[in-house]
Design a protein around this motif. Structure first.
Motif, PDB file in Angstrom:
ATOM      1  N   ILE A 111     -47.314  43.352  -3.588  1.00 58.45           N
ATOM      2  CA  ILE A 111     -47.808  44.511  -4.022  1.00 58.45           C
ATOM      3  C   ILE A 111     -48.486  45.622  -3.209  1.00 58.45           C
ATOM      4  CG2 ILE A 111     -49.509  45.750  -5.804  1.00 58.45           C
ATOM      5  CD1 ILE A 111     -48.714  43.461  -7.561  1.00 58.45           C
ATOM      6  N   ALA A 112     -49.336  44.981  -2.069  1.00 54.47           N
ATOM      7  CA  ALA A 112     -50.065  45.847  -1.399  1.00 54.47           C
ATOM      8  C   ALA A 112     -49.247  46.637  -0.199  1.00 54.47           C
ATOM      9  CB  ALA A 112     -50.969  44.733  -0.411  1.00 54.47           C
ATOM     10  N   LEU A 113     -47.980  45.897   0.160  1.00 55.62           N
ATOM     11  CA  LEU A 113     -47.165  46.634   1.075  1.00 55.62           C
ATOM     12  C   LEU A 113     -46.079  47.156   0.274  1.00 55.62           C
ATOM     13  CD1 LEU A 113     -48.737  44.749   2.737  1.00 55.62           C
ATOM     14  CD2 LEU A 113     -46.713  44.340   4.197  1.00 55.62           C
ATOM     15  N   ASN A 114     -46.185  47.309  -1.047  1.00 49.76           N
ATOM     16  CA  ASN A 114     -45.004  47.956  -1.660  1.00 49.76           C
ATOM     17  C   ASN A 114     -43.658  47.701  -1.324  1.00 49.76           C
ATOM     18  OD1 ASN A 114     -44.150  49.785  -3.757  1.00 49.76           O
ATOM     19  ND2 ASN A 114     -44.356  51.554  -2.597  1.00 49.76           N
ATOM     20  N   LEU A 115     -43.478  46.449  -1.203  1.00 48.67           N
ATOM     21  CA  LEU A 115     -42.196  45.699  -0.718  1.00 48.67           C
ATOM     22  C   LEU A 115     -40.940  45.909  -1.560  1.00 48.67           C
ATOM     23  CD1 LEU A 115     -43.522  42.220   0.500  1.00 48.67           C
ATOM     24  CD2 LEU A 115     -43.070  44.356   1.911  1.00 48.67           C
ATOM     25  N   ASN A 116     -41.169  46.271  -2.834  1.00 46.06           N
ATOM     26  CA  ASN A 116     -40.139  46.633  -3.763  1.00 46.06           C
ATOM     27  C   ASN A 116     -40.001  48.154  -4.169  1.00 46.06           C
ATOM     28  OD1 ASN A 116     -39.037  43.896  -3.867  1.00 46.06           O
ATOM     29  ND2 ASN A 116     -40.808  43.512  -5.102  1.00 46.06           N
ATOM     30  N   ASN A 117     -40.508  48.982  -3.184  1.00 42.73           N
ATOM     31  CA  ASN A 117     -40.444  50.395  -3.599  1.00 42.73           C
ATOM     32  C   ASN A 117     -38.911  50.747  -3.901  1.00 42.73           C
ATOM     33  OD1 ASN A 117     -39.145  51.993  -0.953  1.00 42.73           O
ATOM     34  ND2 ASN A 117     -40.776  50.463  -0.104  1.00 42.73           N
ATOM     35  N   LEU A 118     -38.641  51.957  -4.524  1.00 35.67           N
ATOM     36  CA  LEU A 118     -37.268  52.282  -4.938  1.00 35.67           C
ATOM     37  C   LEU A 118     -36.409  52.181  -3.728  1.00 35.67           C
ATOM     38  CD1 LEU A 118     -35.358  53.147  -7.067  1.00 35.67           C
ATOM     39  CD2 LEU A 118     -36.163  55.431  -6.710  1.00 35.67           C
ATOM     40  N   ILE A 119     -36.722  52.788  -2.639  1.00 32.71           N
ATOM     41  CA  ILE A 119     -35.667  53.068  -1.522  1.00 32.71           C
ATOM     42  C   ILE A 119     -35.523  51.616  -0.931  1.00 32.71           C
ATOM     43  CG2 ILE A 119     -35.883  53.836   0.955  1.00 32.71           C
ATOM     44  CD1 ILE A 119     -37.646  56.398  -0.035  1.00 32.71           C
ATOM     45  N   ALA A 120     -36.460  51.028  -0.688  1.00 34.56           N
ATOM     46  CA  ALA A 120     -36.264  49.413  -0.156  1.00 34.56           C
ATOM     47  C   ALA A 120     -35.164  48.721  -0.884  1.00 34.56           C
ATOM     48  CB  ALA A 120     -37.440  48.494   0.059  1.00 34.56           C
ATOM     49  N   VAL A 121     -35.537  48.769  -2.418  1.00 36.21           N
ATOM     50  CA  VAL A 121     -34.648  48.046  -3.326  1.00 36.21           C
ATOM     51  C   VAL A 121     -33.088  48.809  -3.346  1.00 36.21           C
ATOM     52  CG1 VAL A 121     -33.938  47.807  -5.598  1.00 36.21           C
ATOM     53  CG2 VAL A 121     -36.543  47.124  -4.708  1.00 36.21           C
ATOM     54  N   THR A 122     -33.072  50.100  -3.302  1.00 38.59           N
ATOM     55  CA  THR A 122     -31.542  50.638  -3.124  1.00 38.59           C
ATOM     56  C   THR A 122     -30.888  50.146  -1.958  1.00 38.59           C
ATOM     57  OG1 THR A 122     -32.468  52.703  -4.549  1.00 38.59           O
ATOM     58  CG2 THR A 122     -30.595  53.021  -3.081  1.00 38.59           C
ATOM     59  N   VAL A 123     -31.564  50.258  -0.704  1.00 39.23           N
ATOM     60  CA  VAL A 123     -31.187  49.903   0.445  1.00 39.23           C
ATOM     61  C   VAL A 123     -30.560  48.523   0.654  1.00 39.23           C
ATOM     62  CG1 VAL A 123     -31.649  49.725   3.174  1.00 39.23           C
ATOM     63  CG2 VAL A 123     -32.295  51.803   1.794  1.00 39.23           C
ATOM     64  N   ARG A 124     -31.601  47.481  -0.089  1.00 36.10           N
ATOM     65  CA  ARG A 124     -31.076  45.994  -0.081  1.00 36.10           C
ATOM     66  C   ARG A 124     -29.964  46.044  -0.985  1.00 36.10           C
ATOM     67  NH1 ARG A 124     -37.082  44.607  -1.398  1.00 36.10           N
ATOM     68  NH2 ARG A 124     -38.243  45.069   0.544  1.00 36.10           N
ATOM     69  N   ARG A 125     -29.650  46.714  -1.896  1.00 35.05           N
ATOM     70  CA  ARG A 125     -28.485  46.733  -2.801  1.00 35.05           C
ATOM     71  C   ARG A 125     -27.167  46.955  -1.820  1.00 35.05           C
ATOM     72  NH1 ARG A 125     -30.235  49.200  -6.918  1.00 35.05           N
ATOM     73  NH2 ARG A 125     -30.724  47.400  -7.878  1.00 35.05           N
ATOM     74  N   HIS A 126     -27.229  47.991  -1.034  1.00 29.57           N
ATOM     75  CA  HIS A 126     -26.268  48.424  -0.258  1.00 29.57           C
ATOM     76  C   HIS A 126     -25.851  47.428   0.775  1.00 29.57           C
ATOM     77  CE1 HIS A 126     -25.330  52.319  -2.160  1.00 29.57           C
ATOM     78  NE2 HIS A 126     -26.895  52.547  -1.943  1.00 29.57           N
ATOM     79  N   TRP A 127     -26.862  46.695   1.365  1.00 34.91           N
ATOM     80  CA  TRP A 127     -27.002  45.793   2.487  1.00 34.91           C
ATOM     81  C   TRP A 127     -26.227  44.419   1.910  1.00 34.91           C
ATOM     82  CZ3 TRP A 127     -32.660  45.783   4.752  1.00 34.91           C
ATOM     83  CH2 TRP A 127     -32.814  46.871   5.535  1.00 34.91           C
ATOM     84  N   ALA A 128     -26.633  44.311   0.650  1.00 36.95           N
ATOM     85  CA  ALA A 128     -26.133  43.038  -0.001  1.00 36.95           C
ATOM     86  C   ALA A 128     -24.676  43.156  -0.383  1.00 36.95           C
ATOM     87  CB  ALA A 128     -26.674  42.725  -1.288  1.00 36.95           C
ATOM     88  N   THR A 129     -24.158  44.257  -0.551  1.00 37.75           N
ATOM     89  CA  THR A 129     -22.897  44.673  -0.892  1.00 37.75           C
ATOM     90  C   THR A 129     -21.968  44.686   0.397  1.00 37.75           C
ATOM     91  OG1 THR A 129     -23.319  46.225  -2.582  1.00 37.75           O
ATOM     92  CG2 THR A 129     -21.171  46.617  -1.652  1.00 37.75           C
ATOM     93  N   ALA A 130     -22.615  45.041   1.515  1.00 33.43           N
ATOM     94  CA  ALA A 130     -22.023  44.962   2.951  1.00 33.43           C
ATOM     95  C   ALA A 130     -22.036  43.549   3.632  1.00 33.43           C
ATOM     96  CB  ALA A 130     -22.652  45.874   3.935  1.00 33.43           C
ATOM     97  N   GLY A 131     -22.832  42.617   2.823  1.00 30.33           N
ATOM     98  CA  GLY A 131     -22.887  41.355   3.369  1.00 30.33           C
ATOM     99  C   GLY A 131     -23.947  41.059   4.494  1.00 30.33           C
ATOM    100  N   TRP A 132     -24.717  42.081   4.251  1.00 29.67           N
ATOM    101  CA  TRP A 132     -25.790  41.952   5.533  1.00 29.67           C
ATOM    102  C   TRP A 132     -27.291  41.289   4.810  1.00 29.67           C
ATOM    103  CZ3 TRP A 132     -25.514  47.921   7.065  1.00 29.67           C
ATOM    104  CH2 TRP A 132     -24.321  47.881   7.599  1.00 29.67           C
ATOM    105  N   HIS A 133     -27.100  41.117   3.459  1.00 32.30           N
ATOM    106  CA  HIS A 133     -28.422  40.984   3.046  1.00 32.30           C
ATOM    107  C   HIS A 133     -28.047  39.751   1.753  1.00 32.30           C
ATOM    108  CE1 HIS A 133     -32.436  41.438   1.762  1.00 32.30           C
ATOM    109  NE2 HIS A 133     -32.287  41.560   0.565  1.00 32.30           N
ATOM    110  N   PRO A 134     -29.010  38.635   1.471  1.00 27.17           N
ATOM    111  CA  PRO A 134     -30.293  38.541   2.263  1.00 27.17           C
ATOM    112  C   PRO A 134     -30.212  37.857   3.397  1.00 27.17           C
ATOM    113  CG  PRO A 134     -30.129  36.762   0.415  1.00 27.17           C
ATOM    114  CD  PRO A 134     -28.805  37.930   0.347  1.00 27.17           C
ATOM    115  N   PRO A 135     -31.105  37.952   4.330  1.00 25.98           N
ATOM    116  CA  PRO A 135     -31.341  37.493   5.652  1.00 25.98           C
ATOM    117  C   PRO A 135     -31.484  36.010   5.557  1.00 25.98           C
ATOM    118  CG  PRO A 135     -33.196  38.573   5.207  1.00 25.98           C
ATOM    119  CD  PRO A 135     -32.516  38.876   4.139  1.00 25.98           C
ATOM    120  N   ALA A 136     -31.007  35.277   6.581  1.00 21.98           N
ATOM    121  CA  ALA A 136     -31.364  33.772   6.358  1.00 21.98           C
ATOM    122  C   ALA A 136     -32.932  33.636   6.850  1.00 21.98           C
ATOM    123  CB  ALA A 136     -30.442  32.900   7.495  1.00 21.98           C
ATOM    124  N   GLU A 137     -33.354  32.715   6.308  1.00 23.64           N
ATOM    125  CA  GLU A 137     -34.911  32.552   6.654  1.00 23.64           C
ATOM    126  C   GLU A 137     -35.085  31.857   7.996  1.00 23.64           C
ATOM    127  OE1 GLU A 137     -38.832  31.834   7.206  1.00 23.64           O
ATOM    128  OE2 GLU A 137     -38.032  33.287   6.367  1.00 23.64           O
TER     129      GLU A 137
END
Length: 137
Positions: A111-137
């Motif tokens: 919450i403090a770092l707003n890790l799920n802001n709209l832009i981040a969530v949208t970008v992650r969706r595109h990264w997942a489609t490209a196979g770049w996300h989620p990153p390996a821990e």
């Protein structure tokens, strides 16, 4: 800050943000060396207080060191990417677009770092489609 120190921090961080795990290859700005304990709060330019952060995470973190856990209402320390394990405190949502806090520290940090802001969530969706996300821990 000496370039050798910057290079060491980048290597140790795996060239990705310690909070949202965005990799340098996938963001349009240079990942920043951030102070885990901000200088304004007494933090030093020592390697043990430095880690890599994307511009968004660093901007939202600012001078914060603590935040409130929305579940318990307790004030807790923010996640420390240098000393704590990401997977202990966070997990990805089933569609890999949102960071979910698993602990009080994780929830408060998300919450403090707003890790799920709209832009981040949208970008992650595109990264997942490209196979770049989620990153390996």
């Amino acid at each position: 800050m000496p370039e050798t120190l910057r290079d060491r921090v980048r290597r140790e961080a795996g060239n990705r943000c310690g909070y949202c795990l965005s990799h340098q290859d996938y963001v349009p700005w240079v990942l920043e060396i951030e102070h885990i304990v901000p200088v304004s709060r007494g933090g030093a330019d020592e390697e043990s207080n430095l880690w890599l952060a994307c511009h968004s995470c660093n901007l939202y973190k600012a001078a914060k060191t603590h935040a409130v856990d929305p579940l318990t209402g307790r004030r807790v320390r923010l996640f420390n990417p240098r000393t704590q394990q990401w997977a202990r405190h966070f997990q990805w949502s089933t569609d890999s677009t949102q960071l979910l806090g698993r602990t009080a520290c994780g929830r408060a940090t998300a919450i403090a770092l707003n890790l799920n802001n709209l832009i981040a969530v949208t970008v992650r969706r595109h990264w997942a489609t490209a196979g770049w996300h989620p990153p390996a821990e």
